[in-house]
Design a protein around this motif. Sequence first.
Motif, short mmCIF file in Angstrom:
data_model
loop_
_atom_site.label_atom_id
_atom_site.label_comp_id
_atom_site.label_asym_id
_atom_site.label_seq_id
_atom_site.Cartn_x
_atom_site.Cartn_y
_atom_site.Cartn_z
N VAL A 18 0.87 -1.18 0.00
CA VAL A 18 0.00 0.00 0.00
C VAL A 18 0.91 1.23 0.00
CG1 VAL A 18 -1.76 1.29 1.28
CG2 VAL A 18 -1.83 -1.22 1.22
N PRO A 19 0.78 2.09 -1.01
CA PRO A 19 1.66 3.25 -1.10
C PRO A 19 1.61 4.14 0.15
CG PRO A 19 0.46 2.96 -3.14
CD PRO A 19 -0.14 2.01 -2.14
N GLY A 20 2.78 4.58 0.59
CA GLY A 20 2.87 5.44 1.76
C GLY A 20 2.09 6.73 1.59
N GLY A 21 2.00 7.22 0.36
CA GLY A 21 1.25 8.44 0.11
C GLY A 21 -0.22 8.30 0.46
N ILE A 22 -0.77 7.13 0.26
CA ILE A 22 -2.17 6.88 0.61
C ILE A 22 -2.34 6.93 2.12
CG2 ILE A 22 -4.00 5.13 0.64
CD1 ILE A 22 -3.11 4.37 -2.20
N VAL A 23 -1.42 6.29 2.82
CA VAL A 23 -1.48 6.29 4.28
C VAL A 23 -1.32 7.72 4.81
CG1 VAL A 23 -0.45 5.40 6.41
CG2 VAL A 23 -0.68 3.91 4.42
N SER A 24 -0.38 8.45 4.26
CA SER A 24 -0.17 9.85 4.68
C SER A 24 -1.42 10.69 4.45
CB SER A 24 1.01 10.46 3.93
OG SER A 24 2.20 9.82 4.29
N ALA A 25 -2.05 10.51 3.30
CA ALA A 25 -3.27 11.26 2.99
C ALA A 25 -4.39 10.92 3.97
CB ALA A 25 -3.70 10.99 1.55
N LEU A 26 -4.52 9.64 4.30
CA LEU A 26 -5.54 9.23 5.28
C LEU A 26 -5.27 9.88 6.63
CD1 LEU A 26 -5.92 5.42 4.51
CD2 LEU A 26 -7.71 7.16 4.33
N ARG A 27 -4.02 9.86 7.04
CA ARG A 27 -3.66 10.46 8.33
C ARG A 27 -3.91 11.96 8.34
NH1 ARG A 27 1.95 7.09 9.09
NH2 ARG A 27 1.05 5.27 10.13
N ASN A 28 -3.61 12.63 7.23
CA ASN A 28 -3.83 14.07 7.16
C ASN A 28 -5.31 14.42 7.18
OD1 ASN A 28 -1.11 14.71 7.09
ND2 ASN A 28 -1.02 14.69 4.87
N ARG A 29 -6.09 13.64 6.48
CA ARG A 29 -7.53 13.91 6.39
C ARG A 29 -8.27 13.50 7.66
NH1 ARG A 29 -11.21 15.60 2.56
NH2 ARG A 29 -13.24 14.59 2.71
N HIS A 30 -7.81 12.41 8.30
CA HIS A 30 -8.46 11.89 9.51
C HIS A 30 -7.39 11.63 10.57
CE1 HIS A 30 -12.20 11.33 7.29
NE2 HIS A 30 -11.48 10.78 6.33
N PRO A 31 -6.93 12.67 11.27
CA PRO A 31 -5.84 12.53 12.23
C PRO A 31 -6.10 11.51 13.35
CG PRO A 31 -6.27 14.84 11.80
CD PRO A 31 -7.36 14.06 11.13
N SER A 32 -7.36 11.26 13.66
CA SER A 32 -7.65 10.31 14.74
C SER A 32 -7.67 8.85 14.25
CB SER A 32 -8.99 10.65 15.39
OG SER A 32 -10.04 10.52 14.45
N LEU A 33 -7.54 8.65 12.95
CA LEU A 33 -7.54 7.30 12.40
C LEU A 33 -6.32 6.53 12.89
CD1 LEU A 33 -9.03 5.43 10.38
CD2 LEU A 33 -7.46 6.27 8.65
N ASP A 34 -6.55 5.35 13.41
CA ASP A 34 -5.46 4.51 13.92
C ASP A 34 -4.99 3.59 12.80
OD1 ASP A 34 -3.74 2.80 15.25
OD2 ASP A 34 -5.10 2.42 16.91
N VAL A 35 -3.98 4.02 12.08
CA VAL A 35 -3.44 3.23 10.97
C VAL A 35 -1.92 3.21 11.08
CG1 VAL A 35 -3.51 5.21 9.40
CG2 VAL A 35 -3.39 2.91 8.46
N VAL A 36 -1.36 2.00 11.00
CA VAL A 36 0.09 1.84 11.00
C VAL A 36 0.48 1.02 9.78
CG1 VAL A 36 0.37 2.05 13.50
CG2 VAL A 36 0.04 -0.20 12.49
N ARG A 37 1.70 1.23 9.35
CA ARG A 37 2.23 0.49 8.20
C ARG A 37 3.11 -0.65 8.73
NH1 ARG A 37 5.39 4.13 4.47
NH2 ARG A 37 4.79 2.60 2.91
N VAL A 38 3.17 -1.76 7.99
CA VAL A 38 4.03 -2.87 8.42
C VAL A 38 5.47 -2.38 8.56
CG1 VAL A 38 2.57 -4.72 7.53
CG2 VAL A 38 4.34 -3.76 6.06
N GLN A 39 5.87 -1.42 7.74
CA GLN A 39 7.23 -0.89 7.81
C GLN A 39 7.49 -0.18 9.14
OE1 GLN A 39 5.01 -0.59 5.31
NE2 GLN A 39 5.99 -0.25 3.33
N GLU A 40 6.46 0.34 9.77
CA GLU A 40 6.61 1.08 11.02
C GLU A 40 6.66 0.18 12.24
OE1 GLU A 40 4.04 4.91 9.37
OE2 GLU A 40 3.11 3.51 10.79
N VAL A 41 6.26 -1.07 12.08
CA VAL A 41 6.22 -1.98 13.24
C VAL A 41 7.20 -3.13 13.09
CG1 VAL A 41 3.86 -1.36 13.90
CG2 VAL A 41 4.23 -3.25 12.29
N GLY A 42 8.20 -2.95 12.22
CA GLY A 42 9.25 -3.95 12.08
C GLY A 42 8.88 -5.16 11.24
N LEU A 43 7.88 -5.04 10.39
CA LEU A 43 7.46 -6.18 9.57
C LEU A 43 7.75 -5.99 8.09
CD1 LEU A 43 4.07 -7.02 11.32
CD2 LEU A 43 6.21 -8.30 11.47
#
Length: 80
Positions: A18-43
């Motif tokens: 899943v492109p990081g840009g999509i995750v960034s856009a989700l976080r910017n639009r919905h700051p309370s959204l709890d979303v993490v990337r596998v890259q951020e959790v050592g996977l």
Amino acid sequence: MSATSPAIAIRFLTDEDVPGGIVSALRNRHPSLDVVRVQEVGLRSAGDDDILEYAAQQDRILITRDRNTMTGHAYQRVIC
């Protein structure tokens, strides 16, 4: 949902495809959204089974674009 019903927190885990840009856009639009990337959790580059196990342990919904192998691994987890 009534005024006395507790809010349900939906938590997401995105696969490395899943492109990081999509995750960034989700976080910017919905700051309370709890979303993490596998890259951020050592996977990063972890196998499908490890990613699914992490998602299950953390009560997260996995978002992936991998229709080739992830669906089979997910199916095996559900029926076994």
